[in-house]
Design a protein around this motif. Sequence first.
Motif, mmCIF file in Angstrom:
data_model
loop_
_atom_site.group_PDB
_atom_site.id
_atom_site.type_symbol
_atom_site.label_atom_id
_atom_site.label_comp_id
_atom_site.label_asym_id
_atom_site.label_seq_id
_atom_site.Cartn_x
_atom_site.Cartn_y
_atom_site.Cartn_z
ATOM 1 N N LYS A 168 19.108 116.405 -128.736
ATOM 2 C CA LYS A 168 19.629 116.732 -127.590
ATOM 3 C C LYS A 168 18.810 116.105 -126.135
ATOM 4 C CE LYS A 168 21.895 119.963 -124.546
ATOM 5 N NZ LYS A 168 22.267 121.788 -124.358
ATOM 6 N N ALA A 169 17.499 116.563 -126.471
ATOM 7 C CA ALA A 169 16.728 115.749 -125.391
ATOM 8 C C ALA A 169 16.737 114.448 -125.170
ATOM 9 C CB ALA A 169 15.169 116.316 -125.501
ATOM 10 N N GLN A 170 16.748 113.874 -126.545
ATOM 11 C CA GLN A 170 16.581 112.175 -126.645
ATOM 12 C C GLN A 170 17.864 111.683 -126.055
ATOM 13 O OE1 GLN A 170 16.891 110.479 -130.610
ATOM 14 N NE2 GLN A 170 15.446 108.885 -129.817
ATOM 15 N N LEU A 171 19.050 112.453 -126.444
ATOM 16 C CA LEU A 171 20.402 112.016 -125.930
ATOM 17 C C LEU A 171 20.423 111.959 -124.341
ATOM 18 C CD1 LEU A 171 23.236 111.033 -126.243
ATOM 19 C CD2 LEU A 171 23.779 113.343 -126.557
ATOM 20 N N GLU A 172 19.968 112.902 -123.964
ATOM 21 C CA GLU A 172 19.855 113.200 -122.284
ATOM 22 C C GLU A 172 18.998 112.186 -121.659
ATOM 23 O OE1 GLU A 172 18.650 117.318 -121.777
ATOM 24 O OE2 GLU A 172 20.628 118.076 -122.154
ATOM 25 N N SER A 173 17.765 111.854 -122.381
ATOM 26 C CA SER A 173 17.155 110.754 -121.994
ATOM 27 C C SER A 173 17.835 109.297 -121.887
ATOM 28 C CB SER A 173 15.716 110.538 -122.755
ATOM 29 O OG SER A 173 14.932 109.657 -122.353
ATOM 30 N N LEU A 174 18.515 109.189 -122.998
ATOM 31 C CA LEU A 174 19.160 107.880 -123.008
ATOM 32 C C LEU A 174 20.409 107.969 -121.813
ATOM 33 C CD1 LEU A 174 19.642 107.594 -126.853
ATOM 34 C CD2 LEU A 174 18.328 106.124 -125.431
ATOM 35 N N GLU A 175 21.016 108.977 -121.582
ATOM 36 C CA GLU A 175 22.125 108.944 -120.718
ATOM 37 C C GLU A 175 21.449 108.799 -119.187
ATOM 38 O OE1 GLU A 175 23.625 112.831 -121.226
ATOM 39 O OE2 GLU A 175 25.223 112.157 -122.595
ATOM 40 N N ARG A 176 20.162 109.363 -119.096
ATOM 41 C CA ARG A 176 19.659 109.193 -117.751
ATOM 42 C C ARG A 176 19.307 107.609 -117.510
ATOM 43 N NH1 ARG A 176 17.024 113.943 -119.097
ATOM 44 N NH2 ARG A 176 15.294 113.063 -119.753
ATOM 45 N N GLU A 177 18.926 106.809 -118.726
ATOM 46 C CA GLU A 177 18.407 105.672 -118.540
ATOM 47 C C GLU A 177 19.779 104.716 -118.379
ATOM 48 O OE1 GLU A 177 16.384 104.425 -122.131
ATOM 49 O OE2 GLU A 177 14.675 105.845 -121.722
ATOM 50 N N LEU A 178 21.002 105.122 -119.041
ATOM 51 C CA LEU A 178 22.073 104.200 -118.785
ATOM 52 C C LEU A 178 22.537 104.685 -117.481
ATOM 53 C CD1 LEU A 178 24.415 102.545 -119.885
ATOM 54 C CD2 LEU A 178 25.386 104.784 -120.453
ATOM 55 N N SER A 179 22.322 105.634 -116.807
ATOM 56 C CA SER A 179 22.906 106.008 -115.474
ATOM 57 C C SER A 179 21.997 105.099 -114.474
ATOM 58 C CB SER A 179 22.728 107.479 -115.020
ATOM 59 O OG SER A 179 23.067 107.816 -113.707
ATOM 60 N N PHE A 180 20.919 105.202 -114.759
ATOM 61 C CA PHE A 180 19.691 104.244 -114.029
ATOM 62 C C PHE A 180 20.243 102.734 -113.906
ATOM 63 C CE2 PHE A 180 15.990 101.711 -113.796
ATOM 64 C CZ PHE A 180 15.634 101.829 -112.511
ATOM 65 N N LEU A 181 20.278 102.288 -115.111
ATOM 66 C CA LEU A 181 20.659 100.841 -115.289
ATOM 67 C C LEU A 181 22.103 100.451 -114.564
ATOM 68 C CD1 LEU A 181 19.879 100.213 -119.089
ATOM 69 C CD2 LEU A 181 18.689 99.353 -117.081
ATOM 70 N N THR A 182 23.052 101.330 -114.709
ATOM 71 C CA THR A 182 24.328 101.408 -113.659
ATOM 72 C C THR A 182 24.062 101.179 -112.575
ATOM 73 O OG1 THR A 182 25.546 102.344 -115.673
ATOM 74 C CG2 THR A 182 26.584 102.255 -113.668
ATOM 75 N N ALA A 183 23.206 102.380 -111.973
ATOM 76 C CA ALA A 183 22.953 102.232 -110.565
ATOM 77 C C ALA A 183 22.308 101.083 -110.114
ATOM 78 C CB ALA A 183 22.302 103.447 -110.392
#
Length: 284
Positions: A64-79
């Motif tokens: 779950k922590a790894q998934l949340e980290s990947l989601e944060r990275e994706l959100s950062f790249l989108t921004a």
Amino acid sequence: MDESSFQAYEDEIQALEEEIRLLTEQYEDIQQEESTFFSNEEILESMKSFQDETEGHESLSDLKAQLESLERELSFLTAVTGFHFTSHSKKTVEKTKNGTVKKHRLSGKCYSLSFQLEFQLLETPNSEKVSAVVSDLSIIMDSREDSNVSKFVSSTEERGDLPTFFRGISTYAKWHEHRRCTFLHFKAKYPDIVTLPEGLLGDFIILRSPKVSGFELMIVWKIHLDEEGTTTPVLDLLPKIPEQVVEQRMTTVESIPGCFRSLLRLFGIEAAIENLIQVLDSEK
């Protein structure tokens, strides 16, 4: 067997044959459809990769922590890039011992600009990594009516240069978003002075003097995109000034466009526009 019984069997056989024909057509349509379905080999490879990656995890909380980290990275790249992909499909066109050709379809948005891509990717494995070559690139964009964008897209299609497309469109769309936000800011802050004849997506705004009737300044803000993907904002000022004002202040009037360009170089776009509005508001 009487004739009625024979006819009943014949009708049933024809019905079954028709059903088989329809099912066969449906199966062929599914096989030909360009979708995100993966082959058995790809599914097995993905499952093995997932197992290899999760062997070192001790609990579900780690995953779950790894998934949340990947989601944060994706959100950062989108921004950072502005890209948001809405769909992707692929299918294998050809597969040989020398490589695999896959056809991709991709659609999404970069800030407010929509796009659709279609291309073929030749993947050739070697001892160290898989190399990929893009061909048959086709790009559809709403803003292609802009001659600069049209030339850029055509050049990118000819070269099959996807990195240049994404880099160029990201910067171009970011400037469009910056212009839209700037127009919105000044319209909200000075509703009696700022006018947007073509709306927030237009390429100019008009500043009307609240104290001198007929005194207007049009700020033209073009966004130029060259064939190499380099984006350049181009701003200029076109004054519309009543004759009596021109006669009274000829020297001052003639210097307005030059002063605006100097303000742009010294303070930037927002500060230059703000300064013009302040001058208009205080003009008598």
